[in-house]
Design a protein around this motif. Structure first.
Motif, mmCIF file in Angstrom:
data_model
loop_
_atom_site.group_PDB
_atom_site.id
_atom_site.type_symbol
_atom_site.label_atom_id
_atom_site.label_comp_id
_atom_site.label_asym_id
_atom_site.label_seq_id
_atom_site.Cartn_x
_atom_site.Cartn_y
_atom_site.Cartn_z
ATOM 1 N N PRO A 185 -0.895 6.953 -3.215
ATOM 2 C CA PRO A 185 -1.416 5.663 -2.767
ATOM 3 C C PRO A 185 -2.616 5.759 -1.819
ATOM 4 O O PRO A 185 -3.000 4.758 -1.216
ATOM 5 C CB PRO A 185 -0.206 5.040 -2.067
ATOM 6 C CG PRO A 185 0.507 6.218 -1.487
ATOM 7 C CD PRO A 185 0.318 7.326 -2.499
ATOM 8 N N SER A 186 -3.229 6.925 -1.703
ATOM 9 C CA SER A 186 -4.407 7.051 -0.839
ATOM 10 C C SER A 186 -5.680 6.759 -1.634
ATOM 11 O O SER A 186 -5.670 6.753 -2.872
ATOM 12 C CB SER A 186 -4.468 8.443 -0.213
ATOM 13 O OG SER A 186 -4.565 9.430 -1.218
ATOM 14 N N LEU A 238 5.940 -0.817 -2.749
ATOM 15 C CA LEU A 238 5.686 -1.313 -4.110
ATOM 16 C C LEU A 238 6.931 -1.260 -4.984
ATOM 17 O O LEU A 238 7.177 -2.168 -5.778
ATOM 18 C CB LEU A 238 4.549 -0.521 -4.747
ATOM 19 C CG LEU A 238 3.176 -0.757 -4.116
ATOM 20 C CD1 LEU A 238 2.210 0.352 -4.493
ATOM 21 C CD2 LEU A 238 2.638 -2.122 -4.511
ATOM 22 N N VAL A 276 -6.641 3.702 -6.549
ATOM 23 C CA VAL A 276 -6.789 3.069 -5.235
ATOM 24 C C VAL A 276 -8.253 3.193 -4.823
ATOM 25 O O VAL A 276 -8.784 4.297 -4.684
ATOM 26 C CB VAL A 276 -5.867 3.732 -4.192
ATOM 27 C CG1 VAL A 276 -6.038 3.053 -2.840
ATOM 28 C CG2 VAL A 276 -4.413 3.677 -4.654
ATOM 29 N N ALA A 328 0.790 -1.237 0.000
ATOM 30 C CA ALA A 328 0.000 0.000 0.000
ATOM 31 C C ALA A 328 0.820 1.285 0.000
ATOM 32 O O ALA A 328 0.241 2.369 0.049
ATOM 33 C CB ALA A 328 -0.942 -0.003 1.202
ATOM 34 N N THR A 329 2.159 1.191 -0.063
ATOM 35 C CA THR A 329 2.982 2.402 -0.088
ATOM 36 C C THR A 329 3.882 2.407 -1.324
ATOM 37 O O THR A 329 4.226 1.351 -1.859
ATOM 38 C CB THR A 329 3.876 2.499 1.171
ATOM 39 O OG1 THR A 329 4.861 1.451 1.130
ATOM 40 C CG2 THR A 329 3.059 2.414 2.457
ATOM 41 N N ILE A 330 4.263 3.593 -1.740
ATOM 42 C CA ILE A 330 5.145 3.720 -2.914
ATOM 43 C C ILE A 330 6.483 3.041 -2.644
ATOM 44 O O ILE A 330 6.981 2.287 -3.494
ATOM 45 C CB ILE A 330 5.338 5.203 -3.302
ATOM 46 C CG1 ILE A 330 3.986 5.858 -3.662
ATOM 47 C CG2 ILE A 330 6.347 5.344 -4.438
ATOM 48 C CD1 ILE A 330 3.246 5.225 -4.823
ATOM 49 N N TRP A 333 -7.409 -2.153 -5.932
ATOM 50 C CA TRP A 333 -7.130 -1.188 -6.986
ATOM 51 C C TRP A 333 -8.017 -1.496 -8.192
ATOM 52 O O TRP A 333 -8.410 -2.641 -8.410
ATOM 53 C CB TRP A 333 -5.693 -1.306 -7.489
ATOM 54 C CG TRP A 333 -4.603 -1.120 -6.495
ATOM 55 C CD1 TRP A 333 -4.575 -0.267 -5.424
ATOM 56 C CD2 TRP A 333 -3.333 -1.786 -6.502
ATOM 57 N NE1 TRP A 333 -3.381 -0.377 -4.778
ATOM 58 C CE2 TRP A 333 -2.587 -1.295 -5.417
ATOM 59 C CE3 TRP A 333 -2.766 -2.746 -7.324
ATOM 60 C CZ2 TRP A 333 -1.307 -1.727 -5.137
ATOM 61 C CZ3 TRP A 333 -1.486 -3.184 -7.050
ATOM 62 C CH2 TRP A 333 -0.762 -2.674 -5.964
ATOM 63 N N THR A 341 7.944 3.359 -9.512
ATOM 64 C CA THR A 341 6.574 3.486 -9.035
ATOM 65 C C THR A 341 6.419 4.866 -8.413
ATOM 66 O O THR A 341 7.274 5.309 -7.647
ATOM 67 C CB THR A 341 6.263 2.400 -7.979
ATOM 68 O OG1 THR A 341 6.367 1.116 -8.602
ATOM 69 C CG2 THR A 341 4.868 2.559 -7.407
ATOM 70 N N ILE A 393 -1.801 5.231 -8.619
ATOM 71 C CA ILE A 393 -0.411 4.782 -8.538
ATOM 72 C C ILE A 393 0.028 4.427 -9.951
ATOM 73 O O ILE A 393 -0.677 3.710 -10.667
ATOM 74 C CB ILE A 393 -0.260 3.570 -7.611
ATOM 75 C CG1 ILE A 393 -0.835 3.871 -6.227
ATOM 76 C CG2 ILE A 393 1.213 3.170 -7.508
ATOM 77 C CD1 ILE A 393 -0.875 2.656 -5.302
#
Length: 147
Positions: free
Chosen positions: A40-41, A28, A59, A23-25, A70, A36, A46
């Protein structure tokens, strides 16, 4: 409609650590695509960039430590409109991820390729969570002339 389904377990992990990797850059880019970026909210997009092209994911849902959802907004034609779901739970010494890439219109040859690549990237996620380093694009395993 047809789906790609996978299940992978990460030993001695926490649901929060697995969730952060999905769930975070930073997470990922550590296991799927080094390039990437984005938001991501919920409601954000993304952007994943690979050698052969890119994919944009909106997201839709975030439940910390439990679920990520997603919707594909741009990328390969076969992907647009599909969803990518991550359900996370603990079972004994493992954190289990049930993965679903849902809504493919038909099981075309590209879907076979993508299923194998998802498996490779899920093993990269496992390596990141368990060992601190994954194998994101461009250092992932190439499986064919499609990458």
């Amino acid at each position: 409609m047809v789906d790609i389904l996978h299940r992978v377990g990460m030993k001695d992990a926490t649901p929060e650590r697995v969730y952060d990797a999905i769930a975070t850059i930073d997470g990922l880019s550590g296991w799927w695509a080094e390039r990437t970026s984005g938001d991501p909210s919920i409601g954000g997009v993304i952007e994943f960039r690979f050698g052969p092209g890119g994919i944009d994911m909106e997201v839709v849902e975030l439940e910390p430590g439990r679920r990520v959802l997603w919707k594909v907004s741009d990328g390969p034609q076969e992907w647009i409109g599909t969803t990518v779901e991550w359900d996370i739970r603990t079972e004994g010494d493992f954190v289990i991820v049930l993965f679903r890439h849902a809504g493919w219109r038909e099981p075309v040859e590209f879907m076979h390729h993508c299923s194998t690549k998802w498996a490779i990237y899920l093993l990269s996620l496992k390596e990141l969570v368990e060992n601190g380093a994954g194998r994101p694009d461009p250092v992932d395993i190439w499986i064919s002339d499609w990458h």
